[in-house]
Design an enzyme around this catalytic site. Structure first.
Site, PDB file in Angstrom:
ATOM      1  N   SER A 224       1.813  -9.841  -0.619  1.00 32.18           N
ATOM      2  CA  SER A 224       1.696  -7.898  -0.969  1.00 32.18           C
ATOM      3  C   SER A 224       1.413  -7.578   0.680  1.00 32.18           C
ATOM      4  CB  SER A 224       0.173  -7.768  -0.897  1.00 32.18           C
ATOM      5  OG  SER A 224      -0.394  -9.083  -0.604  1.00 32.18           O
TER       6      SER A 224
ATOM      7  N   GLU B 162      -9.910   5.487   3.405  1.00 28.66           N
ATOM      8  CA  GLU B 162     -10.708   4.098   4.269  1.00 28.66           C
ATOM      9  C   GLU B 162      -9.285   3.663   3.956  1.00 28.66           C
ATOM     10  OE1 GLU B 162      -9.950   4.668   0.428  1.00 28.66           O
ATOM     11  OE2 GLU B 162      -9.827   3.119   0.430  1.00 28.66           O
TER      12      GLU B 162
ATOM     13  N   LYS C 197       0.577  -1.385  -0.227  1.00 25.49           N
ATOM     14  CA  LYS C 197       0.327  -0.177   0.248  1.00 25.49           C
ATOM     15  C   LYS C 197       0.774   1.341   0.087  1.00 25.49           C
ATOM     16  CE  LYS C 197      -3.811  -2.334  -0.225  1.00 25.49           C
ATOM     17  NZ  LYS C 197      -4.859  -1.796  -0.683  1.00 25.49           N
TER      18      LYS C 197
END
Lengths: 396, 272
Positions: free
Chosen positions: A380, A113, A91
Site C-alpha cells: 500500500s 487527520e 491514500k
C-alpha cells in the site's frame, strides 16, 4: 452476505451508522447528497478516472516477486504496487475523489487527520492541485517519527497542526480534526483518510479505493489466467484492504486476510489489534470494534507503524470479521521490520512499515503452500518515510 | 409524555415560569479534581442558585469539547473517575441538593455499561435526565427505550446548522427541555454571543412548547441575562469548569458557589 452494503442508515449489518454531535449532521447530510449525485454523474467518474491516471499514475503494476517467492520456497507472491503512486501510497485515490466532491460542494478548505503522514501528504497534494486551503492534524508523537512527511506537507503549502492531547497519535488527530470541522462547517470539508467515521465516509472511501481490487483482478487474470488464492493487506482504519478486497468478496474461492498491528505484545495498550482484544463500541462517529477498557474509555495503542496505530477499525471490516468472510490476524513490530528488510534486499522494494505487516504475513504463509498457490499482497505504500525508524531499530 | 410532565425538570421549569424567572443551568465534570470535590461543589452551586445541574461524565476522547473541558476530563480520569463510580456517588450527592441533575455523557461509556443497567442505575441514583452529546435522534432508539423505561428525561441538542426537520426531530425526542447550541464549534467561553442565536431560538420556539436552554460560549452574567431575554435558561459550562480549575484548590467549593452566584445575580461576594 447481504449486498450491497451499507443500508440507507450506513449500517454494515449491525456496524457503522452515525454517532456525531448534532452540529455535524448537516455537513454530513450535505456530503451524503453531494456523494450520491456525483455517483450518478458520468462526468464525475470521467474526471476521477482521468486524475487517477494522469495525476496519480494509475494503473499501478502487479508485480510477481519471483526472488522472494523462490527464497520462501512455496507460494508465488504478487505485489500490487500502490507504493508507486504519486505521493507514495494508496491514500491519493481517496483524496482525489473527495477533493472533487469538496470542489463540487463549493468548499474552499480541506482538513485532514494523519497518522503516518501519507494521508496528510495526499490531502495537501490534492489541495495544492485544486487550489484549496489545507490544514492537517497530526499527533506530536507521529510528527516526530514520520518527520519527512511533515516537511512534505509544509512544502505543499499545508498547515500542519501538532496534536498534544491524549496519546498524541492518530486517534487524537481525528478528535482535533472533528473539533475544527464542527467549528468551520460552512467552508470546510473534512477529508477523512480511511473507511472510518460516520456514514457516508466508510462507503465513500471504499468506493474511491475499489480501483485497487478492480485493477488487481484484471491484472492477475492477464498474467496467470485465474484468480488469486489469498489476498493480504494490512488494516489500520482499513482503506487499502477494503479497496483490494471489495471486488473479490463474491468469489468464494478467494481467501482474504487482513493484518492488524500486533505491536509489542497482545496486552491491552501494547498493540492495535482490534479483533484481538477489542469489542463493539462507538468511536469517531461509528459503531465498530474498539480497543477500550471495561468503563468504555478508549485504550492507548501501540504500533511501530503510525498508520496502523489506531484503536478502532472500519465498520465494514467489523462486519466482514463477524461474518467470517475475511480472516484477521496480527503481525508484531519486530516481524514487520524484518519483512521490510527482506523485501528491500530480495526485490529492491522498500515497503512502508504498514505494508510490511502484510508482507510479513505472506512470508509466514508462503513456505507452507504449494508453488502453484498465488498470494496477492497489497503493497500500500513506500518506506521512505520510515528511514528514521529503520535506523533507530538498527537494521540499516 | 406523561412521565416528563411530572419530572423534576419539568416541575423546576414551571416553577421558574410561575415566578416569572429564568433559569441558570450549570455544567461541571464529575470527578474534577476528585469525586469528593464534586460532592462539595454540587452542594455549593445548588445553594448558590443553580436551577439545573449538568453532571459531565469524563471521556477519553471528548471530541465535542474545547480545551477547558478537555483538561477537566483528563483531571477526572486521572483521579480514577468512571461512569460506575459517578453513579455510585450520585446516590449520596443527590440527598444534599435540590436542583434536578442531568447526566451529560458521550455514548460509549453508557453503551459499555449496558443501556438498561445504566438507565436503572441512573434513576436509582437520583438522576433526572440524560444528554448524550454524540447521539442524535436517528441512532437513539435503543437508548430512548431504555432511558424512558426508567422515567428519565431525554435531552437532545439542536444547533444553528440544524434544518427545520432536524430541529423538529430534536424537539420531539426531547423531554424536560430542549438544548440549543448557541453557535457552531466545541464547548468554550467566548466574548460575543453568535448572531445566529436569536433566529435559532425563534425557530425552536415555533416547533416546541418545551422550555429552551441555550449553551456553548456563555461565560458571564451579561451573556446569561442576554440569553435569558429569549430563552428559559442559560447553560454555563466551560466558565464554571475554568473557575474550578483556578479557584478550587485555594478557595474550595465556596469559591465555586460564589462564582455561580455571580453568574446568577451579577454580584460575586468578596471570596472570589
Amino acid at each position: 452476505m447481504p449486498q450491497p452494503w451499507p443500508d440507507a442508515a450506513g449500517r454494515f449489518g449491525e456496524f457503522g451508522g452515525r454517532f456525531v454531535p448534532e452540529t455535524l449532521m448537516s455537513p454530513i447530510e450535505e456530503l451524503q447528497r453531494a456523494y450520491l449525485e456525483a455517483q450518478a454523474d458520468a462526468a464525475f467518474h470521467r474526471e476521477f478516472k482521468r486524475l487517477l491516471k494522469d495525476f496519480a499514475g494509475r494503473p499501478t503494476p502487479l508485480y510477481h516477486a519471483r526472488r522472494l517467492s523462490d527464497r520462501l520456497g512455496g507460494a508465488q507472491i504478487f505485489l500490487k504496487r500502490e507504493d508507486l503512486l504519486h505521493t507514495g501510497a494508496h491514500k491519493i485515490n481517496n483524496c482525489l475523489g473527495q477533493g472533487l466532491l469538496a470542489r463540487r460542494m463549493g468548499k474552499t478548505r480541506l482538513i485532514a487527520e494523519t497518522g503516518a503522514g501519507q494521508h496528510g501528504v495526499a490531502t495537501a497534494t490534492v489541495a495544492a492541485m485544486f487550489g484549496l486551503e489545507c490544514c492537517v492534524y497530526m499527533g506530536e508523537e507521529d510528527m516526530a517519527r514520520q518527520a519527512p512527511n511533515v516537511f512534505r506537507m509544509r512544502l505543499l503549502g499545508a498547515q500542519v497542526v501538532p496534536v498534544g492531547s491524549g496519546s498524541k497519535t492518530l486517534k487524537d488527530a481525528i478528535n482535533e480534526a472533528m473539533r475544527d470541522w464542527v467549528t468551520n462547517v460552512s467552508n470546510t470539508h473534512y477529508l477523512m483518510g480511511s473507511v472510518l467515521g460516520p456514514h457516508p465516509y466508510p462507503v465513500m472511501v471504499r468506493e474511491f479505493q475499489r480501483v485497487i481490487g478492480q485493477e488487481a483482478r484484471r491484472q492477475i487474470m492477464d498474467m496467470v489466467g485465474r484468480l488469486p488464492d489469498v489476498l493480504l493487506a494490512c488494516v489500520g482504519g482499513g482503506s487499502n484492504s477494503i479497496g483490494l478486497f471489495y471486488d473479490f468478496i463474491p468469489d468464494a474461492g478467494v481467501k482474504m486476510v487482513g493484518i492488524e498491528a500486533g505491536g509489542r505484545s497482545l496486552q491491552l495498550g501494547d498493540h492495535a489489534a482490534r479483533f484481538a482484544g477489542g469489542k463493539p463500541g462507538v468511536l469517531h462517529g461509528t459503531y465498530t470494534y474498539v480497543l477500550q477498557n471495561e468503563d468504555g474509555l478508549i485504550a492507548p495503542t501501540h504500533s511501530i507503524s503510525a498508520g496502523l496505530d489506531y484503536p478502532a477499525i472500519g465498520p465494514e471490516h467489523a462486519a466482514l470479521f463477524r461474518s467470517g468472510r475475511v480472516e484477521y490476524t496480527q503481525v508484531g513490530d519486530a516481524e514487520a521490520l524484518a519483512a521490510a528488510r527482506e523485501l528491500s534486499r530480495t526485490e529492491g522494494i522498500i515497503p512502508a512499515l504498514e505494508s510490511a505487516h502484510a508482507v510479513a504475513e505472506a512470508m509466514r504463509r508462503a513456505p507452507r503452500m504449494g508453488r502453484e498457490t498465488i498470494l496477492l499482497v497489497n503493497l500500500s505504500g513506500r518506506g521512505d518515510k520510515d528511514l528514521g525508524i529503520f535506523q533507530s531499530a538498527g537494521i540499516l | 409524555m406523561t412521565v416528563a410532565s411530572s419530572s423534576r425538570l419539568s416541575i423546576r421549569f414551571s416553577e421558574l415560569t410561575q415566578r416569572g424567572e429564568k433559569g441558570l443551568v450549570v455544567y461541571l465534570t464529575a470527578g474534577d479534581p476528585s469525586l469528593d470535590a464534586t460532592g462539595e461543589i454540587l452542594q455549593a452551586i445548588d445553594q448558590a442558585g443553580a436551577d439545573v445541574i449538568e453532571l459531565g461524565i469524563p471521556f477519553s476522547d471528548p471530541l465535542a469539547d474545547g480545551p477547558v473541558i478537555q483538561r477537566a476530563s483528563e483531571r477526572a480520569l486521572k483521579a480514577g473517575t468512571t461512569l460506575r463510580n459517578v453513579l455510585a456517588s450520585l446516590e449520596d450527592w443527590r440527598k444534599a441538593i435540590q436542583a434536578p441533575v442531568v447526566l451529560f455523557s458521550y455514548y460509549n461509556p453508557i453503551l459499555q455499561y449496558g443501556l438498561t443497567a445504566f438507565a436503572r442505575q441512573a434513576r436509582a441514583a437520583g438522576a433526572d435526565g440524560v444528554l448524550v452529546v454524540d447521539l442524535t435522534p436517528e441512532e437513539a432508539d435503543p437508548y430512548l427505550k431504555a432511558v424512558r423505561q426508567e422515567g428519565l428525561d431525554t435531552i437532545f441538542l439542536a444547533s444553528p446548522t440544524s434544518s427545520a426537520e432536524r430541529l423538529q426531530r430534536a424537539a420531539a425526542t426531547s423531554s424536560g427541555f430542549l438544548y440549543l447550541v448557541s453557535r457552531t464549534g466545541v464547548t468554550g467561553e467566548q466574548k460575543e454571543l453568535a448572531a445566529t442565536l436569536v433566529p435559532l431560538i425563534q425557530r425552536a420556539r415555533a416547533v416546541t412548547p418545551l422550555p429552551i436552554a441555550v449553551g456553548f460560549g456563555i461565560s458571564n452574567p451579561q451573556q446569561v441575562r442576554r440569553v435569558q431575554q429569549f430563552a428559559e435558561a442559560a447553560v454555563v459550562g466551560s466558565a464554571v469548569v475554568h473557575a474550578i480549575e483556578e479557584r478550587f484548590s485555594t478557595g474550595g467549593a465556596r469559591a465555586i458557589g460564589d462564582f455561580v452566584q455571580w453568574l446568577k445575580h451579577g454580584t460575586e461576594s468578596e471570596a472570589a
